[in-house]
Design a protein around this motif. Structure first.
Motif, short mmCIF file in Angstrom:
data_model
loop_
_atom_site.label_atom_id
_atom_site.label_comp_id
_atom_site.label_asym_id
_atom_site.label_seq_id
_atom_site.Cartn_x
_atom_site.Cartn_y
_atom_site.Cartn_z
N GLY A 216 0.81 -1.20 0.00
CA GLY A 216 0.00 0.00 0.00
C GLY A 216 0.85 1.25 0.00
O GLY A 216 2.06 1.20 0.22
N TYR A 217 0.20 2.38 -0.24
CA TYR A 217 0.93 3.64 -0.37
C TYR A 217 1.60 4.04 0.94
O TYR A 217 2.79 4.38 0.97
CB TYR A 217 -0.03 4.74 -0.83
CG TYR A 217 0.63 6.10 -0.95
CD1 TYR A 217 1.38 6.42 -2.07
CD2 TYR A 217 0.49 7.05 0.05
CE1 TYR A 217 1.99 7.66 -2.20
CE2 TYR A 217 1.08 8.30 -0.06
CZ TYR A 217 1.84 8.60 -1.19
OH TYR A 217 2.44 9.82 -1.30
N GLN A 218 0.86 4.01 2.03
CA GLN A 218 1.40 4.48 3.30
C GLN A 218 2.50 3.57 3.81
O GLN A 218 3.54 4.05 4.29
CB GLN A 218 0.28 4.58 4.35
CG GLN A 218 -0.73 5.69 4.08
CD GLN A 218 -0.12 7.07 4.28
OE1 GLN A 218 1.02 7.23 4.70
NE2 GLN A 218 -0.89 8.11 3.98
N ALA A 219 2.30 2.26 3.74
CA ALA A 219 3.25 1.32 4.34
C ALA A 219 4.49 1.08 3.49
O ALA A 219 5.51 0.61 4.00
CB ALA A 219 2.55 -0.02 4.61
N ALA A 220 4.42 1.37 2.20
CA ALA A 220 5.60 1.16 1.34
C ALA A 220 6.73 2.09 1.79
O ALA A 220 6.52 3.29 1.99
CB ALA A 220 5.24 1.43 -0.11
N SER A 221 7.91 1.52 1.96
CA SER A 221 9.05 2.27 2.46
C SER A 221 9.99 2.67 1.33
O SER A 221 10.36 1.85 0.49
CB SER A 221 9.82 1.41 3.48
OG SER A 221 11.11 1.91 3.71
N MET A 222 10.37 3.92 1.30
CA MET A 222 11.33 4.39 0.30
C MET A 222 12.68 3.70 0.49
O MET A 222 13.38 3.43 -0.49
CB MET A 222 11.48 5.91 0.39
CG MET A 222 10.21 6.68 0.06
SD MET A 222 9.74 6.57 -1.68
CE MET A 222 10.74 7.88 -2.38
N ALA B 17 14.39 1.51 -2.49
CA ALA B 17 15.75 1.76 -2.95
C ALA B 17 16.60 0.49 -2.86
O ALA B 17 17.35 0.17 -3.79
CB ALA B 17 16.38 2.88 -2.12
N GLU B 18 16.45 -0.23 -1.75
CA GLU B 18 17.23 -1.46 -1.58
C GLU B 18 16.85 -2.50 -2.63
O GLU B 18 17.72 -3.16 -3.21
CB GLU B 18 17.00 -2.02 -0.18
CG GLU B 18 17.81 -3.28 0.12
CD GLU B 18 17.60 -3.80 1.53
OE1 GLU B 18 18.13 -4.89 1.82
OE2 GLU B 18 16.91 -3.14 2.33
N ALA B 19 15.55 -2.67 -2.87
CA ALA B 19 15.10 -3.64 -3.87
C ALA B 19 15.56 -3.27 -5.27
O ALA B 19 15.82 -4.14 -6.10
CB ALA B 19 13.57 -3.75 -3.84
N ALA B 20 15.67 -1.97 -5.54
CA ALA B 20 16.11 -1.50 -6.86
C ALA B 20 17.62 -1.52 -7.00
O ALA B 20 18.14 -1.32 -8.11
CB ALA B 20 15.58 -0.09 -7.11
N GLY B 21 18.33 -1.71 -5.88
CA GLY B 21 19.79 -1.73 -5.93
C GLY B 21 20.40 -0.35 -6.08
O GLY B 21 21.48 -0.22 -6.66
N VAL B 22 19.71 0.66 -5.56
CA VAL B 22 20.22 2.03 -5.64
C VAL B 22 20.16 2.64 -4.24
O VAL B 22 19.54 2.10 -3.32
CB VAL B 22 19.42 2.90 -6.64
CG1 VAL B 22 19.49 2.32 -8.03
CG2 VAL B 22 17.96 3.03 -6.19
#
Length: 221
Positions: free
Chosen positions: A13-19, A23-28
């Motif tokens: 969800g929008y609120q619970a999704a962590s930046m 970033a970690e999942a994207a490797g950046v």
């Protein structure tokens, strides 16, 4: 980065999704995410716009082949729609979250719906004209059918996605999952049967009795 964000927003969800997690999942690094997209709102909007563009492109591609009857083009468009949504369930979830979250995100989904409704209205209108129906039918009732069909397609895509997963995690494929063709056929049978009756001048009239499709003229009662 957008792939990672779509997955995160779809699952949490929008609120619970962590930046940080995105970033970690994207490797950046997190600062790099903010360099390209300055806030979570901008990132979510970018995800919604990408999924909207991909879905509209799939429908346009499905209906692009000329020389086919209007119902065959509509069938191709619906199967393309459901094949796309089945292949990108996280994208379907993101669009659903955007639609239910309200402005400004729901406006992006409304844009997609308008584009698809225009395509469907043109096909249903052509079918009505091919059947010799008056222009009034194409302008009024076909327009209503097009809006109803697109709304039903969105709902069926979410239903098909829910049927495609089993287990507590929702990650195991279900043997009962409907195929894109099966889901498209369900909607075609629902819509085309009604349109066919309208083109023949048979309309359901409230209060007349059970199963009463009453034959009327091309301009209605």
């Amino acid at each position: 980065m957008l792939d990672a964000a779509v997955t995160a927003f779809a699952r949490h969800g929008y609120q619970a999704a962590s930046m940080d997690d995105i970033a970690e999942a994207a490797g950046v690094s997190k600062p790099l995410v903010y360099l390209y997209l300055k806030s979570k709102e901008e990132l979510f909007t970018a995800c919604v716009r990408r999924e909207v563009a991909a879905l509209v492109a799939a429908v346009r591609e499905g209906t692009r082949q000329r020389g086919l009857s209007a119902d065959q083009q509509l069938w191709n468009g619906l199967t393309a729609f459901f094949a796309h949504t089945a292949a990108r369930p996280d994208g379907v979830a993101v669009l659903y979250r955007a639609r239910t979250r309200g402005e400004p995100f729901s406006r992006e989904v409304d844009t997609m719906r308008i584009e698809v409704v225009v395509i469907v209205t043109a096909l249903l209108g052509q079918a009505a004209r091919d059947a010799g129906c008056a222009g009034k039918l194409a302008e009024r009732e076909v327009s209503g059918l097009a809006h109803a069909l697109v709304g039903a397609a969105e709902s069926l895509a979410e239903w098909a996605d829910s049927r495609s997963r089993t287990g507590l995690s929702g990650a195991e494929p279900s043997p009962d999952a409907p195929s894109a063709n099966e889901t498209a056929a369900t909607l075609m049978n629902f819509c085309w049967a009604g349109l066919e009756n309208l083109m023949k001048g048979a309309r359901w009239v409230p209060g007349v009795g059970s199963g009463s499709a009453v034959a009327r003229g091309p301009h209605g009662p």
